[in-house]
Design an enzyme around this catalytic site. Sequence first.
Site, PDB file in Angstrom:
ATOM      1  N   VAL A  12     -40.519  11.536  32.403  1.00 29.47           N
ATOM      2  CA  VAL A  12     -39.376  11.435  31.662  1.00 29.47           C
ATOM      3  C   VAL A  12     -38.150  11.121  32.428  1.00 29.47           C
ATOM      4  O   VAL A  12     -37.171  10.402  32.460  1.00 29.47           O
ATOM      5  CB  VAL A  12     -39.158  12.513  30.873  1.00 29.47           C
ATOM      6  CG1 VAL A  12     -37.971  12.252  29.811  1.00 29.47           C
ATOM      7  CG2 VAL A  12     -40.323  12.590  29.822  1.00 29.47           C
ATOM      8  N   ASP A 196     -48.267  21.931  20.247  1.00 33.11           N
ATOM      9  CA  ASP A 196     -47.224  20.994  20.487  1.00 33.11           C
ATOM     10  C   ASP A 196     -46.601  20.518  19.218  1.00 33.11           C
ATOM     11  O   ASP A 196     -45.329  20.636  19.007  1.00 33.11           O
ATOM     12  CB  ASP A 196     -47.898  19.731  21.074  1.00 33.11           C
ATOM     13  CG  ASP A 196     -46.622  18.713  21.467  1.00 33.11           C
ATOM     14  OD1 ASP A 196     -45.886  18.860  22.304  1.00 33.11           O
ATOM     15  OD2 ASP A 196     -46.549  17.671  20.726  1.00 33.11           O
ATOM     16  N   LYS A 200     -42.681  21.103  17.372  1.00 31.87           N
ATOM     17  CA  LYS A 200     -41.798  19.998  16.763  1.00 31.87           C
ATOM     18  C   LYS A 200     -41.559  20.296  15.261  1.00 31.87           C
ATOM     19  O   LYS A 200     -40.405  20.071  14.761  1.00 31.87           O
ATOM     20  CB  LYS A 200     -42.657  18.702  16.984  1.00 31.87           C
ATOM     21  CG  LYS A 200     -42.814  18.223  18.527  1.00 31.87           C
ATOM     22  CD  LYS A 200     -43.714  17.152  18.441  1.00 31.87           C
ATOM     23  CE  LYS A 200     -43.839  16.572  20.076  1.00 31.87           C
ATOM     24  NZ  LYS A 200     -44.991  15.888  20.418  1.00 31.87           N
ATOM     25  N   GLY A 297     -43.994   9.038  26.441  1.00 27.91           N
ATOM     26  CA  GLY A 297     -43.867   7.770  27.363  1.00 27.91           C
ATOM     27  C   GLY A 297     -42.466   7.745  27.848  1.00 27.91           C
ATOM     28  O   GLY A 297     -41.385   8.221  27.421  1.00 27.91           O
TER      29      GLY A 297
HETATM   30  N1  HSE Z   1     -48.373  15.610  24.364  1.00 26.89           N
HETATM   31  C1  HSE Z   1     -47.224  14.940  23.299  1.00 26.89           C
HETATM   32  C2  HSE Z   1     -48.282  14.049  22.311  1.00 26.89           C
HETATM   33  C3  HSE Z   1     -46.370  14.143  24.222  1.00 26.89           C
HETATM   34  O1  HSE Z   1     -49.403  13.701  22.652  1.00 26.89           O
HETATM   35  O2  HSE Z   1     -47.684  13.723  21.255  1.00 26.89           O
HETATM   36  C4  HSE Z   1     -45.039  13.884  23.421  1.00 26.89           C
HETATM   37  O3  HSE Z   1     -44.263  15.190  22.898  1.00 26.89           O
END
Ligand code: HSE
Length: 402
Positions: A12, A196, A200, A297
């Site tokens: 990033v 993850d 979010k 990405g």
């Molecule tokens: N590992 C995360 C995904 C990356 O696969 O969405 C982006 O936050």
Amino acid sequence: MTQVAILGFGVVGSGVADLITKNSKEVFALGGDEINVKYILDLRDFPDSPFGDRVVHDFDVIISDSEVKYVIEVMGGSHPAYEYTLAALRAGKNVITSNKEVVANFGDEFLAAAEAAGVSYRFEAAVGGGIPVISPLISCVRQNKITEVRGILNGTTNYILTKMFSFGDGFAESLADAQARGYAERNPDADILGTDASRKIAILASLVTGKLVPTSHIHTEGITAIRKTDVAAAARVGLAIKLLGRAVVTHGELEIMVAPFMLPEKSPLGGVSGVYNAVEVLGEPISSVMFYGPGAGAGPTASAVVGDLMQIMRSGTATATPTMKKTTEGVKPFSDFVARSYVALTGITESDVRAALGEVEFIFADGECAFITEEMREADVCAALESLTRAGATVLSRIRLL
Ligand code: HSE
């Protein structure tokens, strides 16, 4: 000339430096000033990079340079990102991040510190990568009564599930394929266990409710238990399986979770495949809107980071900003969550199933006893499945329906 520092020169960080440099004319037009990447903080050196001469190893160089008004934190992880962010905000520097972990853990503190210092803290890239979802959500919360925010928030798991549905592959081989293509990390736990996505959904829920729920308090399931048989059974009745983050607001109470859900293949979220992300916002009078696009990405994430930078350069603290309070108050226990469930069992008769769970719809699943229940409270489903287990059944799978 606006001077910025980038913390972390990974995928990033280098994407951000490239975007600022390659699109300097457009960036100038949008932000109203030329931007210079003055420092890049990293442990490593990058002698072959065109930005190699900006690399520093000491954060103090950045914090003590009064010319640097913008710090872009794209290092990931909680520490030292937490310490650097707080120090930068307290020193009167605006901070922009793509780091969902640090926002989910400390976003409340950062927003308060930014307000106290008269600067901005922005994190559009932390959810959905390149999808503009944070800013629209902050804007539409004001004039709408949001009843739910739900989404496919992790591209890696969506790729794995898409592969299982498209090719009939099992979880393990689909994960191996995702790793071979660079979508999944060598240690894929944060993705496949739902961690993850839980960070979010914590962030999205905080924008709607003002409550930043600790991820330890969010019911989180990953996709590791999903079997080929479940995928085949779902497909036979026109359903897809998606790992969803859901924040449901009812009568001022919040239900927040990450889990695999079965949902119609032809629904907006059911049709999102591959590494793409999507966030659906439901409310009144907005009805339902969906944000869709690349969730990760270098390019997409850099686009969101630089968008935040432009926004602060143009409008400063006048831009709509959320307030958050870390709390579990008003968060309903997951045991009260109500949903239909797909269940696959062996070692039990259909009449035993009906006796324990009431009316169910049996579906064909390769010799297993598979069915979909009526809407039931989580605690009641668990109790019924425990009683069936005591009577000799083996629970092979359970996936809730959206
Ligand atoms: N590992 C995360 C995904 C990356 O696969 O969405 C982006 O936050």
